[in-house]
Structure formats: C-alpha cells, structure tokens
Design a protein around this motif. Structure first.
Motif, PDB file in Angstrom:
ATOM      1  N   ARG A   6      19.465 -11.499  57.623  1.00  0.00           N
ATOM      2  CA  ARG A   6      21.245 -10.764  57.033  1.00  0.00           C
ATOM      3  C   ARG A   6      21.636 -11.709  56.522  1.00  0.00           C
ATOM      4  O   ARG A   6      22.217 -13.072  57.717  1.00  0.00           O
ATOM      5  N   LEU A  13      27.499  -6.501  56.000  1.00  0.00           N
ATOM      6  CA  LEU A  13      27.698  -4.989  56.887  1.00  0.00           C
ATOM      7  C   LEU A  13      28.505  -4.677  57.172  1.00  0.00           C
ATOM      8  O   LEU A  13      28.925  -3.104  56.750  1.00  0.00           O
ATOM      9  N   THR A  50      23.378  -4.275  61.533  1.00  0.00           N
ATOM     10  CA  THR A  50      24.428  -4.035  61.278  1.00  0.00           C
ATOM     11  C   THR A  50      25.073  -4.513  62.885  1.00  0.00           C
ATOM     12  O   THR A  50      26.073  -5.006  62.874  1.00  0.00           O
ATOM     13  N   TRP A  66      16.810  -2.712  51.857  1.00  0.00           N
ATOM     14  CA  TRP A  66      17.057  -1.745  50.538  1.00  0.00           C
ATOM     15  C   TRP A  66      17.683  -0.469  51.045  1.00  0.00           C
ATOM     16  O   TRP A  66      18.817  -0.235  49.876  1.00  0.00           O
ATOM     17  N   ALA A  69      21.237  -1.252  51.574  1.00  0.00           N
ATOM     18  CA  ALA A  69      22.018  -1.483  51.570  1.00  0.00           C
ATOM     19  C   ALA A  69      22.298  -0.467  50.281  1.00  0.00           C
ATOM     20  O   ALA A  69      23.756   0.015  49.428  1.00  0.00           O
ATOM     21  N   THR A  70      21.068   0.453  49.945  1.00  0.00           N
ATOM     22  CA  THR A  70      21.641   1.719  48.400  1.00  0.00           C
ATOM     23  C   THR A  70      22.583   2.383  49.360  1.00  0.00           C
ATOM     24  O   THR A  70      23.130   2.734  48.771  1.00  0.00           O
ATOM     25  N   GLU A  74      25.777  -1.283  47.201  1.00  0.00           N
ATOM     26  CA  GLU A  74      26.157  -2.045  46.953  1.00  0.00           C
ATOM     27  C   GLU A  74      25.004  -2.868  46.899  1.00  0.00           C
ATOM     28  O   GLU A  74      23.782  -2.464  47.499  1.00  0.00           O
ATOM     29  N   LEU A  76      21.845  -5.445  47.263  1.00  0.00           N
ATOM     30  CA  LEU A  76      20.811  -6.382  48.486  1.00  0.00           C
ATOM     31  C   LEU A  76      21.697  -7.482  49.017  1.00  0.00           C
ATOM     32  O   LEU A  76      21.497  -8.122  49.636  1.00  0.00           O
ATOM     33  N   ARG A  78      24.480  -9.350  48.500  1.00  0.00           N
ATOM     34  CA  ARG A  78      25.666  -9.327  49.173  1.00  0.00           C
ATOM     35  C   ARG A  78      24.833  -9.416  50.759  1.00  0.00           C
ATOM     36  O   ARG A  78      25.792 -10.027  51.577  1.00  0.00           O
ATOM     37  N   HIS A  79      23.776  -8.796  51.455  1.00  0.00           N
ATOM     38  CA  HIS A  79      24.465  -8.982  53.067  1.00  0.00           C
ATOM     39  C   HIS A  79      22.596  -9.536  53.635  1.00  0.00           C
ATOM     40  O   HIS A  79      22.989  -9.487  54.388  1.00  0.00           O
TER      41      HIS A  79
END
Length: 92
Positions: A6, A13, A50, A66, A69-70, A74, A76, A78-79
C-alpha cells in the motif's frame, strides 16, 4: 501469489474512505457487493489494510487490493504500488 504494497502507509486509502464517506465496516460490505463470488474482504482485513500503527499491514493480496479499490471506485494504482516485472514470469 502476488502481494501489493500500500502507498503512503495507507493514508491514500483512508483519504479515499473519507471522501466517499465510508467506514471500514461499510467498505468491507462494499467489497462483497463488487465481488463476483460474493465473499468480499473481511472487516478485520480492511482494518489491517486501511489502518495505521502496529496492527496495520503494509502488504495484501492482489485480489484484496483490487476489491478494496473497486469498492472505492478508484484506480488500484492510486493506493498500491504495482509489482515490477520479474524475468521469472516473462515468456521467452
């Protein structure tokens, strides 16, 4: 099995959760809604991925990343840092 790391110790997140107005439990429920298997990610795992501090996990499975993020709608990338290409997995 591929693990993703992450970004920013999970801050992106947490920021996304804040933007979307969801708690960790609500995010876990959203992962079930986007999972074709209907399983999603457990609340405990969402908390680890998180969270911050000692109990946080810096890595998680690709599928977990996945789904999270889904569920946040947003990208994947990005995080999570994307894995680099390994010569062991490249076809020759």
């Amino acid at each position: 099995m591929t693990d993703l790391v992450r970004k920013g110790e999970g801050k992106p997140l947490r920021d996304a959760m804040k933007r979307h107005g969801v708690t960790q439990a609500e995010l876990a429920a959203r992962t079930r809604a986007v999972d074709v298997r209907g399983q999603g990610v457990s609340v405990a795992t969402v908390i680890k991925v998180t969270g911050s501090g000692r109990t946080a996990a810096e890595k998680c499975r690709l599928r977990t990343a996945w789904l999270i993020a889904t569920a946040l709608d947003e990208p994947l990338q990005r995080h999570f840092d994307m894995p680099s290409v390994s010569t062991e997995t490249v076809e020759r």
